[in-house]
Scaffold this active site. Structure first.
Site, PDB file in Angstrom:
ATOM      1  N   LYS A 134      48.610  47.318  33.042  1.00  0.00           N
ATOM      2  CA  LYS A 134      49.349  48.810  32.554  1.00  0.00           C
ATOM      3  C   LYS A 134      49.659  49.586  33.588  1.00  0.00           C
ATOM      4  O   LYS A 134      50.184  50.708  33.514  1.00  0.00           O
ATOM      5  CB  LYS A 134      48.757  49.311  31.361  1.00  0.00           C
ATOM      6  CG  LYS A 134      48.112  47.756  29.927  1.00  0.00           C
ATOM      7  CD  LYS A 134      47.401  48.644  29.768  1.00  0.00           C
ATOM      8  CE  LYS A 134      46.021  47.863  29.910  1.00  0.00           C
ATOM      9  NZ  LYS A 134      45.665  46.296  29.455  1.00  0.00           N
TER      10      LYS A 134
ATOM     11  N   LYS B 263      48.338  51.736  26.511  1.00  0.00           N
ATOM     12  CA  LYS B 263      49.405  50.635  25.653  1.00  0.00           C
ATOM     13  C   LYS B 263      49.918  51.748  24.765  1.00  0.00           C
ATOM     14  O   LYS B 263      51.488  51.093  24.620  1.00  0.00           O
ATOM     15  CB  LYS B 263      48.205  49.410  24.997  1.00  0.00           C
ATOM     16  CG  LYS B 263      47.674  48.808  25.610  1.00  0.00           C
ATOM     17  CD  LYS B 263      47.102  48.074  24.872  1.00  0.00           C
ATOM     18  CE  LYS B 263      45.924  46.916  25.886  1.00  0.00           C
ATOM     19  NZ  LYS B 263      44.933  46.446  24.915  1.00  0.00           N
TER      20      LYS B 263
ATOM     21  N   ASP C  11      42.488  53.159  27.643  1.00  0.00           N
ATOM     22  CA  ASP C  11      43.167  51.556  27.729  1.00  0.00           C
ATOM     23  C   ASP C  11      43.752  51.801  26.372  1.00  0.00           C
ATOM     24  O   ASP C  11      45.012  51.217  26.379  1.00  0.00           O
ATOM     25  CB  ASP C  11      41.899  50.486  27.100  1.00  0.00           C
ATOM     26  CG  ASP C  11      42.880  48.864  27.484  1.00  0.00           C
ATOM     27  OD1 ASP C  11      43.630  48.908  28.773  1.00  0.00           O
ATOM     28  OD2 ASP C  11      42.867  48.694  26.959  1.00  0.00           O
TER      29      ASP C  11
ATOM     30  N   ALA D 255      48.469  40.909  24.242  1.00  0.00           N
ATOM     31  CA  ALA D 255      47.894  39.703  25.316  1.00  0.00           C
ATOM     32  C   ALA D 255      49.197  38.928  25.455  1.00  0.00           C
ATOM     33  O   ALA D 255      50.319  39.264  25.245  1.00  0.00           O
ATOM     34  CB  ALA D 255      46.590  39.754  24.530  1.00  0.00           C
TER      35      ALA D 255
ATOM     36  N   VAL E 172      50.839  44.749  26.871  1.00  0.00           N
ATOM     37  CA  VAL E 172      50.480  45.228  25.456  1.00  0.00           C
ATOM     38  C   VAL E 172      50.305  43.623  24.306  1.00  0.00           C
ATOM     39  O   VAL E 172      51.099  43.157  24.184  1.00  0.00           O
ATOM     40  CB  VAL E 172      51.400  46.203  24.684  1.00  0.00           C
ATOM     41  CG1 VAL E 172      51.178  46.762  23.164  1.00  0.00           C
ATOM     42  CG2 VAL E 172      51.553  47.548  25.668  1.00  0.00           C
TER      43      VAL E 172
ATOM     44  N   GLU F 161      55.674  41.785  29.026  1.00  0.00           N
ATOM     45  CA  GLU F 161      55.011  41.944  27.733  1.00  0.00           C
ATOM     46  C   GLU F 161      53.751  41.828  27.574  1.00  0.00           C
ATOM     47  O   GLU F 161      52.209  42.316  26.626  1.00  0.00           O
ATOM     48  CB  GLU F 161      55.489  40.202  27.251  1.00  0.00           C
ATOM     49  CG  GLU F 161      54.484  39.783  25.976  1.00  0.00           C
ATOM     50  CD  GLU F 161      55.575  40.331  24.739  1.00  0.00           C
ATOM     51  OE1 GLU F 161      55.217  41.107  24.715  1.00  0.00           O
ATOM     52  OE2 GLU F 161      57.258  39.905  23.976  1.00  0.00           O
TER      53      GLU F 161
ATOM     54  N   GLY G 166      31.714  40.141  29.710  1.00  0.00           N
ATOM     55  CA  GLY G 166      33.766  40.420  29.838  1.00  0.00           C
ATOM     56  C   GLY G 166      34.376  40.535  29.161  1.00  0.00           C
ATOM     57  O   GLY G 166      35.618  41.053  29.862  1.00  0.00           O
TER      58      GLY G 166
ATOM     59  N   GLY H 238      41.748  37.614  25.672  1.00  0.00           N
ATOM     60  CA  GLY H 238      41.765  36.053  26.061  1.00  0.00           C
ATOM     61  C   GLY H 238      42.808  36.301  26.896  1.00  0.00           C
ATOM     62  O   GLY H 238      43.851  35.796  26.949  1.00  0.00           O
TER      63      GLY H 238
HETATM   64  N1  NAP Z   1      41.996  39.678  30.375  1.00  0.00           N
HETATM   65  C1  NAP Z   1      42.301  40.020  28.772  1.00  0.00           C
HETATM   66  O1  NAP Z   1      42.178  39.809  27.490  1.00  0.00           O
HETATM   67  C2  NAP Z   1      43.960  40.874  29.837  1.00  0.00           C
HETATM   68  C3  NAP Z   1      45.005  41.166  28.429  1.00  0.00           C
HETATM   69  C4  NAP Z   1      45.705  41.758  28.745  1.00  0.00           C
HETATM   70  C5  NAP Z   1      45.643  42.681  29.895  1.00  0.00           C
HETATM   71  N2  NAP Z   1      45.063  42.693  30.644  1.00  0.00           N
HETATM   72  C6  NAP Z   1      45.462  42.545  32.216  1.00  0.00           C
HETATM   73  O2  NAP Z   1      45.471  42.064  33.140  1.00  0.00           O
HETATM   74  C7  NAP Z   1      44.861  42.345  34.311  1.00  0.00           C
HETATM   75  C8  NAP Z   1      43.724  41.197  34.771  1.00  0.00           C
HETATM   76  O3  NAP Z   1      42.985  40.637  34.441  1.00  0.00           O
HETATM   77  P1  NAP Z   1      41.437  40.210  34.814  1.00  0.00           P
HETATM   78  O4  NAP Z   1      40.455  40.398  33.219  1.00  0.00           O
HETATM   79  O5  NAP Z   1      42.228  39.101  35.454  1.00  0.00           O
HETATM   80  O6  NAP Z   1      40.890  41.495  35.825  1.00  0.00           O
HETATM   81  P2  NAP Z   1      39.968  41.000  36.614  1.00  0.00           P
HETATM   82  O7  NAP Z   1      39.126  39.411  36.417  1.00  0.00           O
HETATM   83  O8  NAP Z   1      39.229  42.316  37.313  1.00  0.00           O
HETATM   84  O9  NAP Z   1      40.456  40.467  38.248  1.00  0.00           O
HETATM   85  C9  NAP Z   1      41.242  41.590  38.679  1.00  0.00           C
HETATM   86  C10 NAP Z   1      42.180  40.415  39.878  1.00  0.00           C
HETATM   87  O10 NAP Z   1      43.120  41.341  41.025  1.00  0.00           O
HETATM   88  C11 NAP Z   1      42.543  41.514  42.034  1.00  0.00           C
HETATM   89  N3  NAP Z   1      42.665  42.752  42.739  1.00  0.00           N
HETATM   90  C12 NAP Z   1      42.183  43.954  42.310  1.00  0.00           C
HETATM   91  N4  NAP Z   1      43.082  45.173  43.078  1.00  0.00           N
HETATM   92  C13 NAP Z   1      44.166  44.581  43.917  1.00  0.00           C
HETATM   93  C14 NAP Z   1      44.537  45.006  45.062  1.00  0.00           C
HETATM   94  N5  NAP Z   1      44.863  46.198  44.976  1.00  0.00           N
HETATM   95  N6  NAP Z   1      44.980  44.206  45.662  1.00  0.00           N
HETATM   96  C15 NAP Z   1      44.849  42.370  45.344  1.00  0.00           C
HETATM   97  N7  NAP Z   1      44.707  41.907  44.443  1.00  0.00           N
HETATM   98  C16 NAP Z   1      43.450  42.932  43.377  1.00  0.00           C
HETATM   99  C17 NAP Z   1      41.016  41.436  42.010  1.00  0.00           C
HETATM  100  O11 NAP Z   1      40.792  40.643  42.679  1.00  0.00           O
HETATM  101  P3  NAP Z   1      39.421  39.978  43.502  1.00  0.00           P
HETATM  102  O12 NAP Z   1      39.343  38.575  42.780  1.00  0.00           O
HETATM  103  O13 NAP Z   1      39.103  40.293  45.299  1.00  0.00           O
HETATM  104  O14 NAP Z   1      38.063  41.050  42.558  1.00  0.00           O
HETATM  105  C18 NAP Z   1      40.979  40.068  40.784  1.00  0.00           C
HETATM  106  O15 NAP Z   1      41.283  39.058  41.297  1.00  0.00           O
HETATM  107  C19 NAP Z   1      44.577  43.844  33.752  1.00  0.00           C
HETATM  108  O16 NAP Z   1      45.263  44.321  34.063  1.00  0.00           O
HETATM  109  C20 NAP Z   1      44.156  43.795  32.709  1.00  0.00           C
HETATM  110  O17 NAP Z   1      44.016  45.089  32.064  1.00  0.00           O
HETATM  111  C21 NAP Z   1      44.064  41.909  30.422  1.00  0.00           C
END
Ligand code: NAP
Length: 363
Positions: free
Chosen positions: A126, A224, A220, A153, A151, A148, A206, A338
């Site tokens: 975001k 959104k 957060d 998911a 906001v 998409e 998590g 998720g």
């Molecule tokens: N989880 C959900 O349900 C959900 C829902 C909607 C939106 N989102 C959004 O989706 C995104 C990812 O979420 P997630 O749960 O997958 O987060 P996450 O598990 O913390 O993964 C983040 C990834 O980004 C990498 N990263 C961080 N800074 C970076 C940089 N400067 N350059 C390159 N890579 C970088 C991290 O590297 P390392 O592996 O080396 O730490 C990690 O691989 C977030 O913005 C989150 O708000 C998540």
């Protein structure tokens, strides 16, 4: 003949790994259906990157997924480039898709430069859209960026809103409950569980951001809300959507560990608010209301029959009241968190973008 559509994926965490698995699983079907092959030029995490001249082969991608699943970094793989990457060095002359599934700040600088060079962007992150309004406009001008999954998911929230706007409708208000984490906490409180116990479970699983205050501060949800408002054409900044925090200011400045130790200090107040609401026949929900005149983002007491009050767990609900949907708003409702549904939302955007690029190649 099959054309190649190339992409670079920034981030290989929960959403990023699920996305890469989904890309590998759908490559053959996309080739058959649309006549293009979706290929990775690079996979990037914080430690480094796997980069190919043309496209990464399946074995290399699988090695990256195996390493990340075991908690290792990409830099530990023999073929990796180590250290911070320079995205500009990886960009070819023809348009490619850059996918940001990090949660990193400051990405808007390199992403707007990529858009200026003719590339296309897909975001689950975001933050590039909630930096300055200039960055939002530069990223979204002429539909260069799809977002998409930022906001709701995997729910079709942005596409529903864009369809309303493209059809000439006028959005009067958006009412939403759009944090899976805060939804889970509201349900736990209603079931009589202490807030601290629910926060600890959510943190350990998590379901919260690494620092749970990113959720509990309302930041957060505010991000959104800002994305929805800006999509409607409102020239808002972050301070136009102040989120109500669940904790007092002194708890904002302590370490994550100390916050987790002290989160029990919030139990009595939150339990009291839920009990007071219930005594009035109401339910407590973290709700956002956005209207052209302004936004409110915070804990609200709502009648039990209110659609937001009927939500359970991590489900989200978005209600759009417009010139055409006046008495009966347009509602999008379903799981709002998720990694698999979020990755599917990102993949949908990638495929839509790839189809456009493929059409352009053919023309
Ligand atoms: N989880 C959900 O349900 C959900 C829902 C909607 C939106 N989102 C959004 O989706 C995104 C990812 O979420 P997630 O749960 O997958 O987060 P996450 O598990 O913390 O993964 C983040 C990834 O980004 C990498 N990263 C961080 N800074 C970076 C940089 N400067 N350059 C390159 N890579 C970088 C991290 O590297 P390392 O592996 O080396 O730490 C990690 O691989 C977030 O913005 C989150 O708000 C998540």
């Amino acid at each position: 003949m099959t054309g190649e559509i190339t992409m670079i994926q920034l981030g290989l965490g929960g959403v990023g790994q699920a996305l890469t698995h989904q890309v590998l699983a759908c490559q053959a079907a996309l080739e058959q259906r649309y006549g293009f092959a979706l290929c990775y030029r690079a996979l990037v995490d914080r430690s480094g990157a796997l980069v190919a001249e043309q496209s990464l082969d399946r074995a290399t991608i699988q090695a990256a997924l195996d390493a990340k699943q075991q908690g290792a970094t990409l830099a530990t793989l023999p073929q990796a480039q180590r250290g911070p990457i320079n995205l500009a060095d990886m960009l070819p002359d023809h348009p490619i898709i850059i996918v940001d599934v990090t949660a990193a700040d400051g990405m808007e600088t390199l992403l707007t430069a990529a858009v200026a060079a003719g590339h296309r962007i897909v975001l689950a992150n975001k933050r590039p859209l909630t930096a300055g309004l200039d960055a939002f406009q530069a990223l979204t001008e002429h539909g260069a960026t799809r977002y998409e999954a930022t906001v709701g998911a995997g729910l079709p929230v942005i596409s529903a809103l864009q369809a309303l706007l493209d059809g000439g409708d006028v959005v009067r208000s958006i009412e939403a409950s759009m944090s899976g984490t805060l939804g889970y906490l509201c349900t736990a409180l209603e079931e009589g569980r202490p807030l601290s116990a629910a926060v600890r479970i959510a943190h350990e699983n998590g379901w919260t951001e690494p620092d749970p205050r990113d959720d509990l501060s309302g930041a957060d949800v505010a991000r959104k809300a800002l994305i929805l408002a800006r999509t409607c054409g409102l020239a808002w900044e972050m301070n136009d959507v102040p989120g109500e925090p669940w904790f007092p200011p002194p708890m904002a400045v302590v370490s994550v560990n100390e916050f987790m130790q002290r989160v029990g200090e919030l139990d009595a107040d939150m339990a009291g608010r839920v009990t007071a609401a219930r005594a009035k026949g109401m339910a407590l929900r973290y709700a956002a209301v956005m209207e052209p005149a302004g936004a409110s983002v915070g804990l609200r007491e709502l009648p039990l029959e209110h659609p937001l009050a009927t939500l359970r767990g991590t489900d989200n609900l978005f209600s759009f009241t417009t010139d055409r949907y006046t008495n009966q708003p347009l509602v999008v409702r379903g799981p709002g968190a998720g990694v698999d549904v979020t990755a599917a939302g990102v993949l949908g955007d990638i495929v839509a973008t790839a189809r456009e690029l493929s059409e352009r190649h053919r023309a």
